[in-house]
Write an enzyme that holds these catalytic residues in place. Structure first.
Site, PDB file in Angstrom:
ATOM      1  N   GLY A 246       0.818  -1.218   0.000  1.00  0.00           N
ATOM      2  CA  GLY A 246       0.000   0.000   0.000  1.00  0.00           C
ATOM      3  C   GLY A 246       0.841   1.251   0.000  1.00  0.00           C
ATOM      4  O   GLY A 246       2.053   1.205  -0.215  1.00  0.00           O
ATOM      5  N   ASN A 247       0.205   2.369   0.240  1.00  0.00           N
ATOM      6  CA  ASN A 247       0.925   3.637   0.329  1.00  0.00           C
ATOM      7  C   ASN A 247       0.320   4.468   1.454  1.00  0.00           C
ATOM      8  O   ASN A 247      -0.672   4.072   2.062  1.00  0.00           O
ATOM      9  CB  ASN A 247       0.886   4.375  -1.014  1.00  0.00           C
ATOM     10  CG  ASN A 247      -0.530   4.707  -1.423  1.00  0.00           C
ATOM     11  OD1 ASN A 247      -1.177   5.543  -0.811  1.00  0.00           O
ATOM     12  ND2 ASN A 247      -1.027   4.030  -2.460  1.00  0.00           N
ATOM     13  N   ARG A 248       0.925   5.616   1.722  1.00  0.00           N
ATOM     14  CA  ARG A 248       0.559   6.370   2.928  1.00  0.00           C
ATOM     15  C   ARG A 248      -0.514   7.420   2.700  1.00  0.00           C
ATOM     16  O   ARG A 248      -0.738   8.277   3.554  1.00  0.00           O
ATOM     17  CB  ARG A 248       1.809   6.998   3.541  1.00  0.00           C
ATOM     18  CG  ARG A 248       2.740   5.949   4.130  1.00  0.00           C
ATOM     19  CD  ARG A 248       4.051   6.558   4.590  1.00  0.00           C
ATOM     20  NE  ARG A 248       3.835   7.729   5.398  1.00  0.00           N
ATOM     21  CZ  ARG A 248       4.455   8.886   5.216  1.00  0.00           C
ATOM     22  NH1 ARG A 248       5.333   9.034   4.250  1.00  0.00           N
ATOM     23  NH2 ARG A 248       4.202   9.911   6.005  1.00  0.00           N
TER      24      ARG A 248
END
Ligand code: C5P
Length: 392
Positions: free
Chosen positions: A201-203
């Site tokens: 995922g990413n932030r």
């Protein structure tokens, strides 16, 4: 704008501090009028520090400057949060037995109230009637929301979240320059599953996308928010479709794009996904010291939306980049806007401490020719409005 925030005596008064803060951060001059009971729940120094102004509560202070009417006369907007059942009854009855009552009666500014009380009180026929009365006079009622109440009970009656109250209140005064327009907005960050419990995922928190959705609703647009794994709640005023992975986002976005007048792709989308998804948890016992992951390219949703665009449809992409040099950042943006074929590209710098989780944002918007058309810095809501000005 001169905004009066009336705070009344309910436990949700502690959350009113964040209403005041959000308004101050958005650049407004905020004057708190608190009832004596409100000050039992939240301290005057807190409200004065956050609002950067004197807090008013006593009807008999500032008499020489006729304060009981002056505050209301100077207001461009009045927000009462929380509005207790008692305060709502007083507003409905036109009572002026305290400073807030006088301020409201003396003002011609729009009035927004955020009720907060126990479910039984909200459903009480007296409150139901009072809400009808104030609504019929043009008062905007935000919430209440459903959820955990002060005691062990839960239900309808919680004060709406501070950001929702602020967005709805500012929306009352917003120009309705996007009325009737259908706007598709994506927000959040995709998650590419590896197995039933893990993902890549990413932030991205989704805050900028939600701010765009709120600002667009306030300006009269019909908004569909396609939300990937948000870290924050979506206000009730926004219709939301929840997705997880890039492929799910692609499907939902393509469907909604068919009827959209404008598309804003604020979501952080994974460029690659695992080639295979394990059906059971990947076990280290079967992997050894190194685990190789093979990733395959995801479809570029923004680019294909550009290729299939309807007549007159406006498409805005985002580019989150870590490039530290301002000129090099713009060069990256210019190349990207051409590659993607979107009408505008919103560039923002991200990093370990910048961009994603923050309440504020700094962006540069390029057009297809690579010219800078907007430079904006501030709360994500104020940045959202600058971006929406392009559509308006
Ligand atoms: O190429 P890059 O990921 O930097 O492009 C960012 C923009 O493209 C964002 O608007 C993002 O929502 C969109 N995007 C997309 N599909 C992808 C990757 C990014 O629509 N696979």
């Amino acid at each position: 704008m001169n905004v009066v925030v009336g705070i009344t005596g309910g436990i949700a008064a502690y959350k009113a501090v964040n209403v005041v803060r959000a308004l101050v951060l958005a650049g407004h001059d905020v004057h708190v009028v608190a009832t004596e009971n409100a000050l039992k729940f939240v301290g005057r120094p807190t409200l004065e520090a956050i609002s950067r102004n004197i807090v008013h509560s006593d009807l008999y202070e500032g008499v020489a400057e006729v304060r009981h009417v002056a505050i209301g006369q100077a207001a461009d907007l009045i927000i009462v949060a929380p509005a207790t059942a008692n305060t709502i009854a007083k507003i409905a009855g036109g009572f002026a037995d305290d400073l807030l009552g006088n301020t409201i009666l003396a003002s011609t500014a729009p009035l927004v109230i955020a009720p907060a009380m126990h479910t039984e009180m909200w459903h009480n026929p007296a409150t139901v009637h009072n809400i009808e009365v104030v609504r019929s006079r043009g008062v905007t009622v935000v919430g209440p929301a459903s959820g955990q109440l002060t005691g062990t009970d839960a239900g309808l009656g919680r004060m709406s979240e501070p950001d929702d109250i602020v967005a709805a209140a500012l929306g009352v005064l917003a120009p309705k320059d996007l009325a009737g327009k259908r706007i598709l907005i994506t927000a959040g960050g995709t998650r590419e599953p590896l197995d039933p419990v893990r993902y890549i995922g990413n932030r991205s928190s989704g805050r900028q996308g939600i701010a765009l959705a709120l600002a667009a609703v306030a300006r009269g647009a019909e908004v569909t928010l396609i939300a990937a794994n948000l870290e924050v709640a979506v206000p009730e005023s926004v219709a939301v479709v929840r997705v997880g992975s890039t492929l799910e986002l692609a499907e939902a976005t393509t469907e909604a794009a068919a009827t959209a007048d404008a598309i804003i792709m604020a979501a952080a989308v994974a460029d690659y996904r695992p080639e295979t998804i394990a059906q059971t948890k990947i076990k280290k016992e079967s992997q050894g010291d190194v685990l190789d992951l093979r990733l395959v390219k995801n479809p570029d949703i923004l680019r294909s939306l550009g290729e299939q665009r309807r007549d007159g449809q406006v498409i805005i992409g985002f580019a989150a980049e870590t490039e530290p040099d301002a000129d090099a950042l713009l060069d990256l943006g210019r190349a990207k806007v051409l590659r993607k074929g979107s009408d505008y590209l919103v560039i923002n710098r991200v990093g370990w401490t910048e961009g994603f989780v923050s309440e504020s944002n700094t962006v540069v918007v390029l057009n297809l020719a690579g010219d800078t058309v907007v430079e904006a810095s501030g709360t994500k809501l104020s940045v959202a409005d600058r971006i929406l000005d392009l559509l308006a």
